[in-house]
Design a protein around this motif. Structure first.
Motif, short mmCIF file in Angstrom:
data_model
loop_
_atom_site.label_atom_id
_atom_site.label_comp_id
_atom_site.label_asym_id
_atom_site.label_seq_id
_atom_site.Cartn_x
_atom_site.Cartn_y
_atom_site.Cartn_z
N ALA A 54 39.32 45.58 35.33
CA ALA A 54 38.98 44.21 34.93
C ALA A 54 37.48 43.98 35.00
N ALA A 55 36.83 44.57 36.00
CA ALA A 55 35.37 44.44 36.09
C ALA A 55 34.69 45.12 34.91
N GLN A 56 35.19 46.30 34.53
CA GLN A 56 34.63 46.98 33.37
C GLN A 56 34.84 46.17 32.10
N MET A 57 36.01 45.60 31.95
CA MET A 57 36.30 44.78 30.77
C MET A 57 35.36 43.57 30.70
N ARG A 58 35.19 42.94 31.85
CA ARG A 58 34.31 41.76 31.89
C ARG A 58 32.88 42.17 31.52
N HIS A 59 32.41 43.29 32.06
CA HIS A 59 31.06 43.76 31.76
C HIS A 59 30.91 44.10 30.28
N SER A 64 39.77 40.72 31.08
CA SER A 64 41.22 40.80 31.21
C SER A 64 41.80 39.42 31.48
N HIS A 65 43.00 39.19 30.95
CA HIS A 65 43.70 37.94 31.20
C HIS A 65 44.22 37.84 32.63
N PHE A 66 44.35 38.97 33.32
CA PHE A 66 44.84 38.92 34.69
C PHE A 66 44.33 40.13 35.46
N VAL A 67 44.42 40.03 36.77
CA VAL A 67 44.16 41.14 37.69
C VAL A 67 45.36 41.23 38.62
N ARG A 202 59.98 53.69 28.82
CA ARG A 202 58.78 54.37 29.29
C ARG A 202 58.32 53.68 30.56
N PRO A 203 58.82 54.07 31.73
CA PRO A 203 58.46 53.35 32.96
C PRO A 203 56.96 53.36 33.19
N HIS A 204 56.40 52.16 33.44
CA HIS A 204 54.96 52.05 33.59
C HIS A 204 54.60 50.77 34.34
N ILE A 205 53.38 50.76 34.87
CA ILE A 205 52.79 49.57 35.46
C ILE A 205 51.59 49.17 34.60
N THR A 206 51.57 47.94 34.11
CA THR A 206 50.43 47.45 33.34
C THR A 206 49.36 46.98 34.31
N LEU A 207 48.14 47.46 34.12
CA LEU A 207 47.06 47.25 35.08
C LEU A 207 46.18 46.05 34.73
N ALA A 208 46.06 45.72 33.48
CA ALA A 208 45.21 44.61 33.02
C ALA A 208 45.58 44.35 31.56
N TRP A 209 44.99 43.27 30.99
CA TRP A 209 45.29 42.96 29.58
C TRP A 209 44.08 42.30 28.96
N PRO A 210 43.38 42.99 28.05
CA PRO A 210 42.13 42.45 27.51
C PRO A 210 42.37 41.29 26.54
N GLU A 211 41.35 40.48 26.39
CA GLU A 211 41.45 39.37 25.45
C GLU A 211 41.59 39.85 24.02
N ASP A 213 42.26 43.33 21.34
CA ASP A 213 42.92 44.64 21.30
C ASP A 213 41.92 45.79 21.36
N SER A 214 40.74 45.59 20.83
CA SER A 214 39.75 46.66 20.80
C SER A 214 38.36 46.05 20.96
N PRO A 215 37.40 46.86 21.45
CA PRO A 215 37.57 48.26 21.84
C PRO A 215 38.28 48.37 23.19
N ALA A 216 39.12 49.38 23.32
CA ALA A 216 39.84 49.61 24.56
C ALA A 216 38.91 50.21 25.60
N ILE A 217 39.07 49.79 26.84
CA ILE A 217 38.23 50.27 27.92
C ILE A 217 38.56 51.74 28.21
N PRO A 218 37.57 52.61 28.44
CA PRO A 218 37.87 54.00 28.80
C PRO A 218 38.61 54.07 30.14
N LEU A 219 39.48 55.08 30.26
CA LEU A 219 40.28 55.23 31.47
C LEU A 219 39.89 56.47 32.27
N ASP A 220 38.80 57.14 31.87
CA ASP A 220 38.45 58.40 32.51
C ASP A 220 37.84 58.23 33.90
N SER A 221 37.59 56.99 34.31
CA SER A 221 37.06 56.76 35.66
C SER A 221 38.17 56.75 36.72
N LEU A 222 39.41 56.72 36.28
CA LEU A 222 40.54 56.65 37.21
C LEU A 222 40.89 58.03 37.75
#
Length: 259
Positions: A54-59, A64-67, A202-211, A213-222
Protein backbone atom coordinates in the motif's frame (compact mmCIF):
# COMPACT_ATOMS: atom_id res chain seq x y z
CA UNK A 1 -19.34 -34.43 -4.96
CA UNK A 2 -20.56 -31.16 -6.38
CA UNK A 3 -22.49 -31.45 -9.60
CA UNK A 4 -22.90 -28.69 -12.16
CA UNK A 5 -26.24 -28.18 -13.85
CA UNK A 6 -26.11 -27.83 -17.18
CA UNK A 7 -12.72 -9.18 -16.85
CA UNK A 8 -8.96 -8.29 -17.59
CA UNK A 9 -8.80 -4.86 -19.22
CA UNK A 10 -9.11 -1.61 -17.34
CA UNK A 11 -12.66 -0.65 -16.41
CA UNK A 12 -13.95 2.93 -16.37
CA UNK A 13 -14.27 4.55 -12.97
CA UNK A 14 -18.08 4.69 -13.22
CA UNK A 15 -18.19 0.88 -13.05
CA UNK A 16 -16.31 0.76 -9.77
CA UNK A 17 -18.28 0.28 -6.54
CA UNK A 18 -18.89 3.08 -4.14
CA UNK A 19 -17.04 2.35 -0.88
CA UNK A 20 -19.13 0.27 1.48
CA UNK A 21 -21.82 -0.66 -1.06
CA UNK A 22 -20.65 -4.08 -2.22
CA UNK A 23 -22.01 -5.98 0.77
CA UNK A 24 -25.37 -4.22 0.81
CA UNK A 25 -28.35 -5.74 -0.95
CA UNK A 26 -31.99 -4.72 -1.06
CA UNK A 27 -34.47 -5.20 1.82
CA UNK A 28 -31.75 -5.44 4.47
CA UNK A 29 -30.02 -8.47 3.01
CA UNK A 30 -26.25 -8.57 2.69
CA UNK A 31 -23.43 -10.56 1.14
CA UNK A 32 -21.79 -13.01 3.53
CA UNK A 33 -18.34 -14.44 2.91
CA UNK A 34 -17.49 -17.89 4.30
CA UNK A 35 -13.73 -17.74 4.79
CA UNK A 36 -10.63 -19.41 6.12
CA UNK A 37 -8.69 -17.25 8.60
CA UNK A 38 -4.90 -17.59 8.37
CA UNK A 39 -2.98 -18.68 11.47
CA UNK A 40 -1.36 -15.82 13.44
CA UNK A 41 2.13 -16.10 11.92
CA UNK A 42 0.79 -15.98 8.37
CA UNK A 43 -1.66 -13.21 9.27
CA UNK A 44 1.24 -11.13 10.57
CA UNK A 45 3.21 -11.72 7.37
CA UNK A 46 0.41 -10.74 4.99
CA UNK A 47 -0.43 -7.65 7.06
CA UNK A 48 3.21 -6.52 6.76
CA UNK A 49 3.11 -7.18 3.03
CA UNK A 50 -0.19 -5.35 2.65
CA UNK A 51 1.21 -2.28 4.41
CA UNK A 52 4.39 -2.32 2.33
CA UNK A 53 2.50 -2.70 -0.96
CA UNK A 54 0.00 0.00 0.00
CA UNK A 55 2.89 2.36 0.70
CA UNK A 56 4.37 1.61 -2.72
CA UNK A 57 1.00 2.17 -4.36
CA UNK A 58 0.57 5.48 -2.58
CA UNK A 59 4.08 6.58 -3.60
CA UNK A 60 3.27 5.63 -7.22
CA UNK A 61 0.10 7.73 -7.18
CA UNK A 62 -2.25 4.74 -7.31
CA UNK A 63 -3.24 4.22 -3.66
CA UNK A 64 -4.89 1.10 -2.30
CA UNK A 65 -8.53 1.16 -1.22
CA UNK A 66 -7.62 -0.82 1.90
CA UNK A 67 -4.79 -2.18 4.02
CA UNK A 68 -5.13 -5.50 5.83
CA UNK A 69 -5.78 -4.97 9.55
CA UNK A 70 -6.68 -1.37 8.68
CA UNK A 71 -10.02 0.40 8.80
CA UNK A 72 -12.88 -0.70 6.58
CA UNK A 73 -13.07 1.09 3.21
CA UNK A 74 -15.07 4.30 3.21
CA UNK A 75 -15.12 4.57 6.98
CA UNK A 76 -17.27 1.48 7.44
CA UNK A 77 -17.46 -0.69 10.53
CA UNK A 78 -14.65 -3.04 11.50
CA UNK A 79 -11.19 -3.76 10.13
CA UNK A 80 -10.04 -5.59 7.00
CA UNK A 81 -9.33 -9.17 8.08
CA UNK A 82 -6.87 -11.33 6.11
CA UNK A 83 -8.83 -14.26 4.71
CA UNK A 84 -9.26 -16.86 1.99
CA UNK A 85 -12.77 -16.78 0.52
CA UNK A 86 -14.46 -20.17 0.17
CA UNK A 87 -18.04 -19.19 -0.69
CA UNK A 88 -20.24 -16.09 -0.86
CA UNK A 89 -24.00 -15.84 -0.50
CA UNK A 90 -26.79 -13.34 -0.09
CA UNK A 91 -28.56 -13.66 3.26
CA UNK A 92 -31.09 -11.84 5.41
CA UNK A 93 -30.59 -11.13 9.13
CA UNK A 94 -33.07 -13.92 9.90
CA UNK A 95 -30.79 -16.39 8.08
CA UNK A 96 -27.85 -15.82 10.42
CA UNK A 97 -28.68 -18.56 12.99
CA UNK A 98 -28.83 -21.16 10.20
CA UNK A 99 -25.62 -19.79 8.69
CA UNK A 100 -23.80 -20.15 12.00
CA UNK A 101 -25.16 -23.68 12.50
CA UNK A 102 -23.77 -24.58 9.09
CA UNK A 103 -20.43 -23.02 10.06
CA UNK A 104 -20.18 -25.13 13.21
CA UNK A 105 -21.25 -28.29 11.39
CA UNK A 106 -18.64 -27.89 8.66
CA UNK A 107 -15.91 -27.13 11.20
CA UNK A 108 -16.79 -30.19 13.29
CA UNK A 109 -16.58 -32.45 10.24
CA UNK A 110 -13.43 -30.97 8.67
CA UNK A 111 -9.74 -31.45 9.37
CA UNK A 112 -7.29 -28.52 9.27
CA UNK A 113 -5.92 -27.80 5.80
CA UNK A 114 -2.17 -27.52 5.16
CA UNK A 115 -1.31 -24.62 2.86
CA UNK A 116 1.79 -24.01 0.76
CA UNK A 117 2.42 -20.72 -1.00
CA UNK A 118 2.54 -20.92 -4.79
CA UNK A 119 2.98 -17.38 -6.13
CA UNK A 120 2.26 -13.70 -5.75
CA UNK A 121 0.23 -12.39 -8.65
CA UNK A 122 -2.20 -9.66 -9.65
CA UNK A 123 -5.88 -10.20 -10.26
CA UNK A 124 -7.46 -8.65 -13.39
CA UNK A 125 -7.99 -5.40 -11.46
CA UNK A 126 -4.35 -5.01 -10.47
CA UNK A 127 -4.83 -6.18 -6.89
CA UNK A 128 -1.86 -8.17 -5.51
CA UNK A 129 -2.68 -11.62 -4.15
CA UNK A 130 -0.85 -14.44 -2.38
CA UNK A 131 -1.93 -17.70 -4.01
CA UNK A 132 -1.68 -21.13 -2.43
CA UNK A 133 -1.03 -24.39 -4.23
CA UNK A 134 -4.23 -26.29 -4.84
CA UNK A 135 -4.66 -29.69 -3.21
CA UNK A 136 -7.32 -32.35 -2.58
CA UNK A 137 -7.63 -30.99 0.97
CA UNK A 138 -8.51 -27.49 -0.28
CA UNK A 139 -11.02 -28.87 -2.77
CA UNK A 140 -12.67 -31.19 -0.24
CA UNK A 141 -13.04 -28.40 2.29
CA UNK A 142 -14.60 -26.03 -0.23
CA UNK A 143 -17.01 -28.71 -1.44
CA UNK A 144 -18.16 -29.31 2.13
CA UNK A 145 -18.64 -25.56 2.59
CA UNK A 146 -20.66 -25.22 -0.62
CA UNK A 147 -22.86 -28.22 0.22
CA UNK A 148 -23.68 -26.72 3.62
CA UNK A 149 -24.14 -23.06 2.71
CA UNK A 150 -25.49 -23.00 -0.85
CA UNK A 151 -29.03 -24.12 0.14
CA UNK A 152 -29.22 -21.19 2.56
CA UNK A 153 -29.13 -18.65 -0.26
CA UNK A 154 -32.46 -20.07 -1.56
CA UNK A 155 -31.68 -19.12 -5.14
CA UNK A 156 -30.80 -15.52 -4.33
CA UNK A 157 -28.11 -13.98 -6.49
CA UNK A 158 -25.54 -11.44 -5.31
CA UNK A 159 -25.88 -8.10 -7.10
CA UNK A 160 -22.14 -7.51 -7.64
CA UNK A 161 -18.83 -9.35 -7.40
CA UNK A 162 -16.02 -8.22 -5.05
CA UNK A 163 -14.78 -5.74 -7.66
CA UNK A 164 -18.23 -4.17 -7.94
CA UNK A 165 -18.99 -5.66 -11.37
CA UNK A 166 -22.78 -6.17 -11.68
CA UNK A 167 -23.44 -9.90 -11.86
CA UNK A 168 -26.51 -9.28 -14.02
CA UNK A 169 -24.07 -8.13 -16.71
CA UNK A 170 -22.03 -11.32 -16.34
CA UNK A 171 -25.15 -13.49 -16.53
CA UNK A 172 -26.37 -11.69 -19.65
CA UNK A 173 -23.03 -12.17 -21.45
CA UNK A 174 -23.14 -15.15 -23.84
CA UNK A 175 -19.40 -15.10 -24.48
CA UNK A 176 -18.04 -18.65 -24.50
CA UNK A 177 -15.01 -17.50 -22.49
CA UNK A 178 -17.24 -16.76 -19.49
CA UNK A 179 -19.58 -19.75 -19.79
CA UNK A 180 -18.07 -21.56 -16.78
CA UNK A 181 -18.48 -18.47 -14.63
CA UNK A 182 -22.10 -18.03 -15.70
CA UNK A 183 -22.88 -21.70 -15.06
CA UNK A 184 -21.45 -21.55 -11.55
CA UNK A 185 -23.30 -18.32 -10.74
CA UNK A 186 -26.57 -19.90 -11.83
CA UNK A 187 -25.84 -23.14 -10.00
CA UNK A 188 -24.29 -21.90 -6.77
CA UNK A 189 -24.54 -18.10 -6.71
CA UNK A 190 -20.72 -18.10 -6.57
CA UNK A 191 -18.25 -18.54 -9.39
CA UNK A 192 -14.89 -19.58 -7.91
CA UNK A 193 -15.57 -23.26 -7.25
CA UNK A 194 -13.88 -26.47 -8.27
CA UNK A 195 -16.69 -28.89 -9.15
CA UNK A 196 -17.09 -31.85 -11.50
CA UNK A 197 -17.15 -29.62 -14.58
CA UNK A 198 -14.79 -26.70 -13.95
CA UNK A 199 -11.73 -26.00 -11.81
CA UNK A 200 -12.14 -22.36 -10.73
CA UNK A 201 -11.09 -22.39 -7.07
CA UNK A 202 -7.80 -20.57 -6.57
CA UNK A 203 -7.24 -20.16 -2.81
CA UNK A 204 -5.63 -16.80 -2.15
CA UNK A 205 -5.37 -13.81 0.17
CA UNK A 206 -5.85 -10.39 -1.42
CA UNK A 207 -3.25 -8.00 -0.02
CA UNK A 208 -4.42 -4.61 -1.36
CA UNK A 209 -6.59 -3.11 -4.11
CA UNK A 210 -5.41 -0.16 -6.23
CA UNK A 211 -7.67 2.66 -7.32
CA UNK A 212 -6.76 1.97 -10.96
CA UNK A 213 -6.18 -1.33 -12.71
CA UNK A 214 -2.82 -0.26 -14.08
CA UNK A 215 0.03 0.16 -13.77
CA UNK A 216 0.21 -2.78 -11.38
CA UNK A 217 2.70 -2.48 -8.54
CA UNK A 218 5.75 -4.80 -8.86
CA UNK A 219 5.76 -7.76 -6.47
CA UNK A 220 9.45 -8.63 -6.60
CA UNK A 221 10.14 -6.96 -3.25
CA UNK A 222 8.18 -9.66 -1.42
CA UNK A 223 9.72 -12.77 0.05
CA UNK A 224 9.20 -15.91 -2.06
CA UNK A 225 5.65 -17.19 -1.85
CA UNK A 226 7.00 -20.72 -1.70
CA UNK A 227 8.38 -19.89 1.77
CA UNK A 228 4.82 -19.92 3.08
CA UNK A 229 3.81 -23.09 4.88
CA UNK A 230 0.88 -22.89 7.26
CA UNK A 231 -2.12 -24.81 8.54
CA UNK A 232 -5.58 -23.25 8.28
CA UNK A 233 -7.86 -24.41 11.09
CA UNK A 234 -10.42 -21.62 11.64
CA UNK A 235 -13.49 -20.96 9.51
CA UNK A 236 -15.48 -17.75 9.82
CA UNK A 237 -18.47 -15.93 8.38
CA UNK A 238 -17.98 -12.23 7.65
CA UNK A 239 -20.00 -9.50 6.03
CA UNK A 240 -18.33 -8.57 2.76
CA UNK A 241 -17.55 -4.91 2.21
CA UNK A 242 -16.22 -3.06 -0.83
CA UNK A 243 -13.21 -4.43 -2.71
CA UNK A 244 -13.73 -7.93 -1.34
CA UNK A 245 -12.84 -6.96 2.21
CA UNK A 246 -14.14 -8.85 5.25
CA UNK A 247 -14.75 -6.31 7.99
CA UNK A 248 -17.45 -7.62 10.35
CA UNK A 249 -17.25 -11.13 11.80
CA UNK A 250 -20.47 -12.97 12.65
CA UNK A 251 -18.75 -16.05 14.06
CA UNK A 252 -15.75 -18.35 13.90
CA UNK A 253 -15.29 -22.09 14.38
CA UNK A 254 -12.19 -24.23 14.78
CA UNK A 255 -11.81 -27.29 12.53
CA UNK A 256 -11.90 -30.39 14.71
CA UNK A 257 -12.77 -33.16 12.25
CA UNK A 258 -10.78 -36.36 11.75
CA UNK A 259 -7.36 -35.94 10.19
Amino acid sequence: MLQGSGPGSQRPERDRPEPGTVGCQSSGSQILDVVFLPPPSLAERVVRESRALAAQMRHAGNPSHFVLAGSAPGGGTGVCAPHVSLFMLTADPADLPAVLRALRAVAAASAPVPAVGRAYTHNPHGAPELHFAGSPAWTALQRRVVAAFEPLRRGRQRTVDPAGVPLATVLADDNAATSARRRQLLTYGYDEITDDLDDRFRPHITLAWPERDSPAIPLDSLQPATDVQATFDHLAVHSMSAWGTCTVSHGTARLTGPR
